[in-house]
Design a protein around this motif. Structure first.
Motif, PDB file in Angstrom:
ATOM      1  N   LYS A 130       7.268  33.521 -45.986  1.00 50.65           N
ATOM      2  CA  LYS A 130       6.479  33.142 -44.710  1.00 50.65           C
ATOM      3  C   LYS A 130       7.576  33.232 -43.781  1.00 50.65           C
ATOM      4  CE  LYS A 130       3.431  29.825 -47.558  1.00 50.65           C
ATOM      5  NZ  LYS A 130       4.072  30.410 -48.792  1.00 50.65           N
ATOM      6  N   ARG A 138       4.441  29.183 -36.976  1.00 55.49           N
ATOM      7  CA  ARG A 138       5.543  28.198 -37.223  1.00 55.49           C
ATOM      8  C   ARG A 138       4.960  26.876 -37.465  1.00 55.49           C
ATOM      9  NH1 ARG A 138       7.761  32.123 -33.773  1.00 55.49           N
ATOM     10  NH2 ARG A 138       7.505  30.986 -31.765  1.00 55.49           N
ATOM     11  N   LEU A 141       3.554  26.300 -40.810  1.00 52.62           N
ATOM     12  CA  LEU A 141       4.627  26.433 -41.748  1.00 52.62           C
ATOM     13  C   LEU A 141       5.187  25.083 -42.111  1.00 52.62           C
ATOM     14  CD1 LEU A 141       6.289  27.969 -43.968  1.00 52.62           C
ATOM     15  CD2 LEU A 141       7.914  28.623 -41.979  1.00 52.62           C
ATOM     16  N   LYS A 142       5.372  24.563 -40.683  1.00 51.56           N
ATOM     17  CA  LYS A 142       6.022  23.116 -40.914  1.00 51.56           C
ATOM     18  C   LYS A 142       5.095  22.103 -41.453  1.00 51.56           C
ATOM     19  CE  LYS A 142       8.919  23.548 -36.529  1.00 51.56           C
ATOM     20  NZ  LYS A 142       8.800  23.006 -35.062  1.00 51.56           N
ATOM     21  N   ALA A 144       2.787  22.798 -43.764  1.00 54.52           N
ATOM     22  CA  ALA A 144       2.688  23.208 -45.267  1.00 54.52           C
ATOM     23  C   ALA A 144       4.090  22.329 -45.888  1.00 54.52           C
ATOM     24  CB  ALA A 144       2.879  24.365 -45.607  1.00 54.52           C
ATOM     25  N   GLU A 145       5.445  22.729 -45.165  1.00 49.50           N
ATOM     26  CA  GLU A 145       6.335  21.813 -45.549  1.00 49.50           C
ATOM     27  C   GLU A 145       6.493  20.540 -45.771  1.00 49.50           C
ATOM     28  OE1 GLU A 145       9.555  25.270 -43.850  1.00 49.50           O
ATOM     29  OE2 GLU A 145       9.294  23.578 -42.760  1.00 49.50           O
ATOM     30  N   MET A 146       5.528  19.533 -44.565  1.00 48.87           N
ATOM     31  CA  MET A 146       5.351  18.570 -44.642  1.00 48.87           C
ATOM     32  C   MET A 146       4.503  17.815 -45.830  1.00 48.87           C
ATOM     33  SD  MET A 146       2.719  16.059 -43.869  1.00 48.87           S
ATOM     34  CE  MET A 146       1.725  17.100 -42.862  1.00 48.87           C
ATOM     35  N   PHE A 148       4.241  19.259 -48.665  1.00 48.06           N
ATOM     36  CA  PHE A 148       5.117  19.026 -50.107  1.00 48.06           C
ATOM     37  C   PHE A 148       6.247  18.223 -49.810  1.00 48.06           C
ATOM     38  CE2 PHE A 148       2.750  23.143 -50.830  1.00 48.06           C
ATOM     39  CZ  PHE A 148       1.956  22.693 -51.826  1.00 48.06           C
ATOM     40  N   ASP A 149       6.478  17.634 -48.615  1.00 50.45           N
ATOM     41  CA  ASP A 149       7.675  16.663 -48.797  1.00 50.45           C
ATOM     42  C   ASP A 149       8.035  15.556 -50.001  1.00 50.45           C
ATOM     43  OD1 ASP A 149       9.414  14.461 -47.583  1.00 50.45           O
ATOM     44  OD2 ASP A 149       9.542  15.951 -46.125  1.00 50.45           O
ATOM     45  N   LYS A 150       9.211  15.361 -50.250  1.00 45.29           N
ATOM     46  CA  LYS A 150       9.593  14.907 -51.550  1.00 45.29           C
ATOM     47  C   LYS A 150       9.117  13.272 -51.214  1.00 45.29           C
ATOM     48  CE  LYS A 150      12.868  17.922 -53.762  1.00 45.29           C
ATOM     49  NZ  LYS A 150      14.208  18.032 -53.966  1.00 45.29           N
ATOM     50  N   ARG A 222       0.772  20.656 -56.741  1.00 47.82           N
ATOM     51  CA  ARG A 222       2.122  20.955 -56.333  1.00 47.82           C
ATOM     52  C   ARG A 222       2.161  22.502 -56.291  1.00 47.82           C
ATOM     53  NH1 ARG A 222       3.213  16.276 -59.638  1.00 47.82           N
ATOM     54  NH2 ARG A 222       3.801  14.464 -57.810  1.00 47.82           N
ATOM     55  N   GLU A 224       0.458  26.508 -54.256  1.00 44.26           N
ATOM     56  CA  GLU A 224      -0.396  26.984 -53.362  1.00 44.26           C
ATOM     57  C   GLU A 224      -1.256  27.849 -54.052  1.00 44.26           C
ATOM     58  OE1 GLU A 224       1.350  28.541 -49.442  1.00 44.26           O
ATOM     59  OE2 GLU A 224       2.675  26.792 -49.229  1.00 44.26           O
TER      60      GLU A 224
END
Length: 316
Positions: A130, A138, A141-142, A144-146, A148-150, A222, A224
């Motif tokens: 990515k 961008r 992408l942020k 998607a990261e959010m 899957f945030d722990k 968990r 994609e």
């Protein structure tokens, strides 16, 4: 799945997923901001007893949580306009994930291919690097990261990624949606991007079927997942099929950078499309391997049939 809630149920992907769930007899809550739109949608589906409606604001975690009580799977299909993506996409996702986390729900998040950036392989797998080179990529992408945030220690999310889509429920969020609407109405139409390069499209009823199939498997979360289309086709060929069904011979004009920029003076969302035009000349094609290995055969309606069904639906 005992009961599902679809956030953004009257949008393109939300409507397709809701209809798929209803067809399978799964109890489903259709969540949206407009009571009128939700009631009209329920009427189109025949007002089945296992479909309930919930009105609320997806940007408010409390609204989403209240509507989701009793569900075990949440489908996040709500979106924001292009020109509001940078400011509003993450707050929307945060609210939905907060509600899901409070209730410990499985979450199926519908997204696109922008985070991949320019293709680096012929068939893009879920592991494709990515490396977005656009603002929207961008931002996605942020997002998607959010997802899957722990910190979401109780929610169990997955992300499904769709290419461009079309179908009876497609709306202005689909590049092809407005083109087919105009052709069905016998009007002059615009086609965004290059009409000569073959590109991948997914028919929304097919996407709805595959997304629900993924959601039913506990091991899917968990991760994609690609939702591949039914092959590739040029814009010229789509127009040929659509005009043949509708009987329209009005011109269909391609919109490139200059045309979109000029339209953007009056319709802000149009100038936001310009940076994504690379996808119409350097199209991505999603790999089918993961879906086929873990879920089963790809659901792929032919373009001839899909465009025909879409045009007939739009003509009423």
């Amino acid at each position: 799945m005992n009961k599902a809630i679809v956030i953004g149920a009257t949008g393109g992907t939300g409507a397709a997923i809701t209809e798929e769930l209803v067809t399978r007899g799964i109890p489903v809550i259709a969540f949206g901001r407009s009571r009128v739109k939700l009631e009209q949608f329920a009427n189109k589906l025949g007002n089945p007893a296992h479909l309930s409606l919930a009105i609320g604001d997806a940007f408010k975690a409390d609204d989403v949580e209240k509507a989701s009580i009793g569900a075990d799977v949440m489908f996040h299909c709500a979106n924001v306009p292009y020109h509001e993506m940078a400011e509003r996409l993450l707050p929307l996702g945060e609210a939905v994930m907060e509600a899901a986390n409070r209730l410990g729900l499985k979450v199926v998040v519908v997204d696109g291919i922008y985070p991949y950036g320019r293709r680096q392989m012929e068939s893009v797998t879920e592991e494709h690097p990515k490396q977005p080179h656009t603002r929207k990529g961008r931002t996605r992408l942020k997002f998607a990261e959010m997802i899957f945030d722990k910190r979401w220690n109780r929610a169990r999310p997955l992300i499904v990624r769709l290419p461009d889509y079309y179908g009876p429920t497609a709306n202005e969020a689909s590049y092809l949606g407005s083109t087919l609407e105009a052709i069905a109405a016998g009007k002059m139409a615009f086609f965004i991007g290059n009409m000569h390069v073959p590109r991948e499209y997914v028919y929304l009823p097919d996407a709805g079927h595959m997304i629900v199939e993924i959601s039913l498997r506990d091991q899917s979360y968990r991760q994609e997942w690609n939702i591949p289309g039914g092959g590739v086709i040029t814009g010229q060929e789509i127009v040929r099929i659509a005009q043949g069904v509708s009987g329209s011979s009005k011109p269909v004009l391609p919109l490139g950078k200059v045309g979109l920029s000029l339209l953007g003076l009056f319709v802000p969302v149009m100038k936001e499309v310009v940076e994504m035009l690379y996808l119409t000349t350097e199209p991505l094609r999603l790999s089918t391997k993961k879906y086929e290995r873990f879920i089963g055969p790809i659901t792929a309606t032919s373009f001839e049939q899909g465009v025909k069904e879409t045009i007939n639906h739009l003509k009423g």
